[in-house]
Design a protein around this motif. Structure first.
Motif, short mmCIF file in Angstrom:
data_model
loop_
_atom_site.label_atom_id
_atom_site.label_comp_id
_atom_site.label_asym_id
_atom_site.label_seq_id
_atom_site.Cartn_x
_atom_site.Cartn_y
_atom_site.Cartn_z
N ALA A 57 0.84 -1.18 0.00
CA ALA A 57 0.00 0.00 0.00
C ALA A 57 0.89 1.24 0.00
N ARG A 58 0.29 2.40 -0.16
CA ARG A 58 1.06 3.65 -0.30
C ARG A 58 1.88 3.98 0.92
N ASP A 59 1.50 3.45 2.10
CA ASP A 59 2.29 3.68 3.31
C ASP A 59 3.20 2.50 3.62
N ASN A 60 3.42 1.63 2.61
CA ASN A 60 4.30 0.46 2.68
C ASN A 60 3.73 -0.70 3.48
N MET A 61 2.45 -0.63 3.86
CA MET A 61 1.81 -1.78 4.49
C MET A 61 1.73 -2.92 3.47
N GLU A 62 2.15 -4.12 3.89
CA GLU A 62 2.11 -5.29 3.01
C GLU A 62 0.69 -5.86 3.01
N GLU A 73 -7.60 4.55 5.29
CA GLU A 73 -6.54 3.69 4.75
C GLU A 73 -7.07 2.34 4.25
N MET A 74 -8.12 1.82 4.90
CA MET A 74 -8.73 0.58 4.40
C MET A 74 -9.16 0.75 2.95
N GLN A 75 -9.76 1.88 2.66
CA GLN A 75 -10.20 2.15 1.30
C GLN A 75 -9.01 2.37 0.36
N ASN A 76 -7.97 3.02 0.88
CA ASN A 76 -6.76 3.21 0.07
C ASN A 76 -6.15 1.89 -0.34
N ASP A 77 -6.20 0.90 0.56
CA ASP A 77 -5.64 -0.41 0.24
C ASP A 77 -6.32 -1.03 -0.98
N VAL A 78 -7.64 -0.84 -1.08
CA VAL A 78 -8.38 -1.36 -2.23
C VAL A 78 -7.95 -0.63 -3.50
N GLU A 79 -7.88 0.70 -3.42
CA GLU A 79 -7.44 1.49 -4.57
C GLU A 79 -6.02 1.12 -4.98
N ASP A 80 -5.13 0.96 -3.99
CA ASP A 80 -3.73 0.66 -4.30
C ASP A 80 -3.60 -0.71 -4.97
N GLY A 81 -4.46 -1.66 -4.58
CA GLY A 81 -4.46 -2.96 -5.24
C GLY A 81 -4.88 -2.85 -6.69
#
Length: 649
Positions: A400-405, A479-487
């Motif tokens: 993710a954009r904050d480097n979360m795997e 950030e949960m929503q960002n994770d979907v977008e980043d995927g």
């Protein structure tokens, strides 16, 4: 007839043989119908199989409870439901004569929509089906319990009784007593009185009520007593979603040894605790270095000890006893590449049920006979689906954009080249849930239609430890929503997804994520589908005020009503520029249908391209076959219209 010949015939009798369809496009019904068979249960003497079987005839549609004698082949159908009036949740043999059937149905209490559960019993000897609890028993309670199926002990040494945890005698809703119920006469006697804020009870292997689970506005406490109504000793206390939580799972044969689930190096693991130890030291029994250990204890009544854990998260059952490890290894040799679950043993453990499944194995049931060392096919969960028509799922990771795997799962259409494919982004519900690489009928349906499918376990998903779960608390639309977008952007950057042919689809929380994705990044998606999705997070929290879970909901989702509304699709509807399909059951008791009704009205008032299908008497889980087919046919048409699967990337 020999037993193995009869069992082979039985598999055909129950479901028919596999339908070996070509790898081309299959009918919607092949994927979207409710399972052909489920809830397979073996009688204690190993002589009978009970299951829930789908039927579709001119006279009846829905599901039936089927009981088959493995020796004679005789079949009994004691119950039929259309899955609107009620839905069968589970089957469990109380003894060789009585089958217990738990069912749910929608209701309303004090103006609040609820889901009610009831426990029925069917007697082979009498051929009659009755409520387990007699009216005279219920009249002794202060109010009619909403949930009446919480069996805490089957009392295996007593064929005529069980222990049931039941609401209705406390000062408030949710404070359970324990009653001892006669299976034949329906009479009952109170064994454990209700206590203030005590919401659940656990027995030891000697069938004494030993553990009480307490919950007040913001805290859990775990108490121990030596017997029912004894003096309570506090073992642990912890807040909601706390890292120091300790959850009791059950006892070993030794009444001093309690198994618990607690965190170990950031991941949930299994421990045992000697209750005689004043320090209550936790001794590690089993952990997984990469994932939380979930599931429940597996206890051998024959060996009088805990022999393993049913892990969950797509993993097979894990046995600690050498004899059962050998049995599990034998199943791996017979069914390589599948997850093989020994779901049940007969009382003497000579017969057992196996459920085998995987990403390209939609699920098959087998019965094993340890006397002769053989295993026989019993039933297919989806008879029209075979490994030949299904496609494998690949595990992968992205940052993710904050480097979360983030762990994710990619499923591609049959023989597809992973280059500029039409793609379905498919975030899961929950949101404290998870996806894995096991069979998923939604995913296989989309892949069969020519779409790639991408599912991600965004932060807040279950199974990845405390920090990952905590990162999702009060994080809807952030950030949960960002994770979907980043995927989604990950797939585009890799060249796998065609950026002009991506649709985001979800159910429940996934429906929320789908609608928010369309609002926050309208340039990213070509269309959006929400099935029973949350559209107003503020309303979701407010509508739980009169429930016993209100404080948990606030800690999980949040309590700032204005902020939650701003992070809701309803408030962001003007930003949605792509076509929207909404589907919702009118009797959804998890996410009220009002969510989709409000969203439809708002989008329509803004002259947006929106379609809404309200499923009459439909629930949250598409339990009715017609509702499921209606939903999938609508999705099929909608996706074909906007993703143009035959277009070259």
């Amino acid at each position: 007839m020999k037993r193995n010949s009869l069992l082979l015939a039985l598999a055909i009798l129950l479901l028919g043989p596999f339908s070996h369809a070509a790898t081309a496009r299959l009918p919607v019904e092949a994927f979207a119908s409710i399972p052909d068979v489920s809830h397979v249960s073996l009688s204690p003497d190993g002589s009978k199989i009970a299951s829930v079987v789908r039927i579709d005839t001119a006279e009846h549609r829905g599901t039936v409870v089927s009981i088959v004698d493995l020796q004679s082949g005789e079949k009994i159908i004691p119950i039929h439901t259309d899955n609107k009036r009620f839905v069968i949740l589970s089957l469990q043999w109380a003894n060789k004569d009585l089958l217990l059937i738990e069912a749910k149905y929608p209701a309303v209490r004090y103006g609040n929509p609820t889901t009610e559960t009831r426990l029925l019993k069917y007697s082979l000897a009498s051929g009659k089906t009755n409520n387990l609890l007699r009216a005279s028993v219920l009249k002794r309670l202060k109010w009619l319990p909403q949930l009446q199926g919480n069996i805490i002990d089957m009392l295996p040494d007593d064929d005529d009784h069980l222990l049931l945890s039941l609401d209705g005698m406390g000062q408030e809703v949710g404070e359970d007593s324990v009653i001892r119920v006669s299976l034949t006469q329906g009479k009952s006697s109170f064994v454990q009185a209700s206590k203030r804020h005590m919401q659940g009870w656990v027995t030891d292997r000697q069938h004494r009520i030993r553990i009480g689970i307490y919950r007040d506005d913001n805290q859990y406490r775990i108490y121990e007593q030596q017997d029912a109504n004894g003096e309570l000793r506090e073992l642990w206390h912890f807040g909601f979603f706390a890292e120091d939580s300790v959850w009791p799972l059950g006892f070993d044969e030794d009444p001093d040894i309690l198994y618990v689930r607690a965190y170990h190096e950031g991941l949930e693991a299994i421990f045992k605790v000697h209750l005689s130890d004043p320090q209550l030291k936790k001794e590690l029994v089993y952990s997984n270095p990469n994932y939380d250990v979930m599931g429940s204890l597996i206890y051998s009544k024959l060996k009088h000890k805990v022999i393993g854990i049913s892990e969950g998260n797509g993993e097979e059952y894990t046995f600690w006893d050498k004899e059962y490890i050998g049995l599990q290894n034998g199943l791996k040799a017979i069914f390589p590449g599948s997850n093989n679950y020994i779901t049940q043993f007969s009382a003497d453990e000579r017969y057992y049920i196996v459920y085998s499944s995987g990403s390209t194995e939609p699920g098959s049931y087998y019965v094993g006979d340890r006397n002769v060392g053989e295993i026989y096919p019993l039933a297919h969960r989806y008879k029209k689906l075979t490994p030949e028509v299904l496609v494998p799922t690949e595990r992968l990771n992205y940052q993710a954009r904050d480097n979360m795997e983030i762990e994710a799962f990619l499923t591609l259409p049959k023989e597809a080249v992973p280059k500029k494919l039409p793609m379905i982004i498919f975030p899961h519900g929950g949101p404290i849930s998870y996806d894995n690489d096991s069979f998923d009928y939604w995913t296989q349906f989309f892949a069969n239609r020519g779409y790639g499918v991408f599912r991600m376990n965004f932060r807040g998903s279950a199974g990845y430890g405390y920090d990952f779960m905590k990162a999702g608390l009060q994080n809807w639309g952030l950030e949960m929503q960002n994770d979907v977008e980043d995927g989604t952007r990950f797939l585009i950057d890799k060249g796998i997804a065609d950026p002009d042919r991506i649709c985001i689809v979800g159910a429940s929380y996934g429906g929320y994520a789908a609608l928010m994705g369309a609002a926050m990044t309208p340039e990213l998606y070509r269309c959006v589908i929400s099935i029973a999705g949350v559209t107003d997070v503020a309303y979701l929290v407010k509508s739980s005020r009169r429930t016993t879970t209100y404080e948990v909901v606030k800690q999980q989702i949040g309590s700032d009503i204005d902020a939650l509304y701003q992070r809701s699709p309803l408030s962001q509807a003007a930003k949605i520029t792509v076509p929207v399909l909404l589907v919702h059951g009118s009797k959804d008791r998890v996410v009220r249908v009002k969510h989709s009704q409000m969203m439809y009205d708002e989008l329509e008032s803004l002259n947006k391209d929106v379609e809404f299908i309200e499923l009459e008497a439909g629930d949250h889980h598409l339990s009715n076959n017609e509702h499921r087919l209606t939903t999938f046919k609508a999705m099929d048409h909608f996706l074909a219209k906007y993703l143009q699967v035959n277009k070259k990337g």
